[in-house]
Enzyme design. Structure first.
Site, PDB file in Angstrom:
ATOM      1  N   GLY A  72     -25.901  32.410  -4.826  1.00  0.00           N
ATOM      2  CA  GLY A  72     -26.213  33.580  -5.272  1.00  0.00           C
ATOM      3  C   GLY A  72     -26.778  33.560  -6.721  1.00  0.00           C
ATOM      4  O   GLY A  72     -26.536  32.615  -7.443  1.00  0.00           O
ATOM      5  N   HIS A  73     -27.439  34.606  -7.324  1.00  0.00           N
ATOM      6  CA  HIS A  73     -28.056  34.907  -8.565  1.00  0.00           C
ATOM      7  C   HIS A  73     -26.913  34.795  -9.555  1.00  0.00           C
ATOM      8  O   HIS A  73     -26.039  35.245  -9.603  1.00  0.00           O
ATOM      9  CB  HIS A  73     -28.864  36.092  -8.722  1.00  0.00           C
ATOM     10  CG  HIS A  73     -28.060  37.063  -8.240  1.00  0.00           C
ATOM     11  ND1 HIS A  73     -28.573  38.558  -8.715  1.00  0.00           N
ATOM     12  CD2 HIS A  73     -27.205  37.509  -7.518  1.00  0.00           C
ATOM     13  CE1 HIS A  73     -27.961  39.560  -8.416  1.00  0.00           C
ATOM     14  NE2 HIS A  73     -26.769  38.801  -7.704  1.00  0.00           N
TER      15      HIS A  73
END
Lengths: 369, 369, 369
Positions: free
Chosen positions: B247-248
């Site tokens: 994820g980011h």
């Protein structure tokens, strides 16, 4: 492509095709097939069970496929033609194939396809735009390679296989005949193997390959790693769903079903007719026997004898797992009950001790402590 | 490519290469390497342990790599040349590299590659058909971009990295040197971030980037999202398997191993040398210490101190989890046992009450109720 | 592309844009936006809560966006301009959009794009290199198709949608307006459906389609299968993360959030505003009501009424699941405690029996057995 071409068949033709018994007008023309929820006039639908039969007969359908086993439930005047068959789902599958829009690309090699002069390409293929076929690759007769497919050096694709857009087949892999590989699948990526020396992961080169046998279907964006040495193998007639991961040197038997997001670690052997439900994980170096069924989201952490039906993390026999799951739901009350038992037991102990200490006669106490 | 080129080395050469001690004919020629199950004449194999040693010596192999620690188990007449080394697996990895078919594409830029005039391309690169390199991108020396790779605006690929077919590197991402990115991986897709206003999800633009350091390997069809602002980072020497999701704004340390289908939610920090087994999920905004190990299919829902070995949903110390899992299996019998205890306790209570109510002498009852 | 173009706005402009109340110099120029951990001079940041407010005011930022609800916590002399808004996260999202590098490709159709003469392409589109658009496809106004996108026969892409590199949209699918589909996603692959006859899996052709409504976002390498007959549908405003699998004939409502690696089996209906956390699996043919929330890694195995908050394998009400999980952790001690209770009970039983057998007076025993 001719996606829009209308197809029309008489009920008589359909009865012959499906080896069914027609009750009704043999000349009625059928233009399509649909599930009972959305069937329209001119189309045929099918009834799997009694409830669906009522629904189908009441629908706008122009005919209904009915399993012979339901014939006793047919009214004398069904209101529309009925086609009795042995296996209604199979008949439905065949009708879907018959009425499927003609979506196969026309034969030919698109001028933008980059096909190495040392690659061999069979007859009657459809090779789309921006396909790349490397040196030494062999493409069988009747193969369809959709736009953007990549076939690596020395790889083979058997007759009549279909590879959807952007499928990647790395070097020296073999795809059998009549295989279907959905978009974005990657066949022959390196296995995940390292030797860790002083905390540094040194890559183990993977010089093996992948062998996909005849009649296999591989889901979209699925990944199948090549063997370290020797092949990773997918047996004839096996089907994987989307986003499945198959590790290096796995050996998957024939006619297995691997549902979406299943992951097999390296060197695991699956027998024939194994079913792994969605999101199952299988640890490496195991042997799973023929006809095993593994429930969704389970982790198989040990070998399984043929015919096992397991579930859970880790997986154990399904009925046992269900029993444990059901029992576990009662643990909060169990904790309370055991606390209560403890209290009653302590009380009993003290009552008995008191009784044994006290002179007779033993008498009821005014109040329990 | 020259996948078919035969390679031959004398045992003497191999001993020098592996820094090993050769017992046997130094002039014997070796044409390949294989695992003990499938090794043939002319090839070399390796023995990890005593069992494998017997198998290897009895095989068709023309020589066997043996760890020095097993030398006491060697027969006086092993029957074939033996090469003693410190680390047999490492030696095997090196032999695989040595005998690997030459599969690197030849240097050059394919005429169909679309390279923006404001992109910089290093020396000795191999850029395949239908590669797209956007404006401002920089491709280092010796880089291999397989067909269909996409390098976005302003992104960089370090020297000697290999990107397999159809890898997508979105804009402004950095790939270090000697990285290997497997087919279909997506680097720099938008993070999954929204502001929900009156039930409507408004997109949070992701203007950050992804930084992949040197010697990283990324599995096929893996996805790594860019940061909201700032980078998502994958530390030097870390390896991810296929279908991993990062994820980011995650920050993954050095020399980690993320096995297939692992998912990291946003903004999680992994230390160095962390191992996440297959299908693990890690909640966002956590800190996982160096050298942590997480068992397969676990969910990490809290920070982990360095050196933790955890498993379960949610993950806790592995030995504790094993203890709980084993105990849980006994809950069905436990429920029964507690019901039985309850019955016995009630009986006891009534016996005692009766005894205390009755006149003495206390006597055995004819039959328990 | 113009990724490098600098953007500058005065605080006055930003206050107008965000409908905020500015306290400080309206002429101060702001060159960018960043999270509080990495904000630099010239940039604006935002404070979600009291802690972040202190951090933001102490940072190098040239201005801070603050929710009105925190205004009481602002010092009299905040030391830098402050912009008070209703929803600071939303303001942050808008600032990110404002300062986002201009990454939209310039309008135009790349000469290498292969667009069928019977396809319709709208105005002001950006169609990149090696895009393929098949016959009968319709591409709306303002659409961006990044390099390597494939649009199948008869498929439609609505106005202003963005499809990142290598997205595959198979035949006869519909993508609404303003959709964002991330790299490598596959829309319209065949559903995973077979009729098994004598152990052989016969393919059920999938002649249905996929309908993706307006304002939907689909994550990288996500896969969405087409219906058997009829569509698989993704409702307006729904967002899926990366590596999500959506089975044939699913009907996903509006404004749902499907986090990474979620899998939906076939024919499942999701209501509106449903949130499925990472790695959730949902069994087929279920109905999940509006506003349901499913915790990470759960398996939904039954219908859920609207507003349910569930977790676990299988999922049940979240508070109940938490209670069971917490209780389960105590099972090892519970087993021990029950063994101890059993021992004490047996002792008590024998003491009482002895007492009832013995003549009175009852006396304490010297030592418990």
């Amino acid at each position: 492509m001719d996606a829009g071409r209308e197809k029309v068949h008489s009920l008589n033709e359909l009865a012959t095709l499906l080896d069914g018994e027609l009750r009704g007008d043999p000349h009625r023309m059928i233009t399509g097939v649909a599930g009972v929820e959305r069937v329209g006039a001119g189309e045929i639908t099918f009834a799997e069970d009694k409830d669906r039969l009522q629904q189908a007969l009441a629908s706008a359908a122009s005919a209904v496929v009915v399993p012979r086993s339901l014939s006793a439930h047919l009214p004398d005047e069904p209101g529309k033609p009925v086609l009795l068959v042995e296996n209604a789902r199979l008949a439905f599958a065949r009708l879907l194939g018959l009425y499927q829009p003609v979506e196969r690309p026309a034969p030919g090699v698109h001028p933008t396809a980059v096909i190495h002069r040392r690659a061999l390409v069979g007859k009657n293929v459809s090779i789309g735009a921006y396909v790349v076929v490397e040196a030494g690759a062999r493409i069988g007769d009747g193969v369809v390679l959709y736009p953007g497919v990549y076939i690596g050096t020395g790889s083979q694709v058997g007759n009549d296989s279909i590879l959807y857009p952007h499928v990647v087949v790395r070097e020296r892999c073999q795809i059998g005949a009549r295989a279907i590989i959905h978009a974005g699948a990657v066949i022959g990526s390196d296995g995940f193997g390292f030797v860790t020396v002083n905390g540094k992961h040194e890559k183990i080169p993977h010089i093996g390959t992948v062998i996909i046998e005849d009649d296999v279907e591989i889901g979209a964006n699925t990944t199948i790693d090549r063997g370290t040495t020797g092949p990773t193998r997918i047996g004839r007639g096996t089907k994987t769903d989307n986003l499945v991961q198959i590790g290096h040197n796995c050996d998957v038997g024939e006619s297995c079903l691997l549902v979406a997001q299943v992951g097999l670690a390296g060197s695991t052997h699956l027998g024939h007719h194994v079913t792994l439900a969605g999101q199952v994980g299988v640890v490496g170096h195991l042997t799973i026997g023929d006809h095993c069924i593994v429930g969704g989201k389970s982790v198989v952490a040990g070998d399984l004898p043929p015919g096992s039906f397991v579930s859970g993390i880790p997986a154990r026999p399904h009925t046992q797992e269900m029993r444990v799951k059901a029992a576990t739901r009662k643990v909060p009350e169990l904790l309370q009950k055991v606390r209560e038992l403890e209290r009653r037991l302590a009380e009993l102990e003290s009552r008995l001790s008191e009784a044994q200490r006290e002179p007779q006669p033993v008498q009821p106490k005014a109040k329990a402590p």
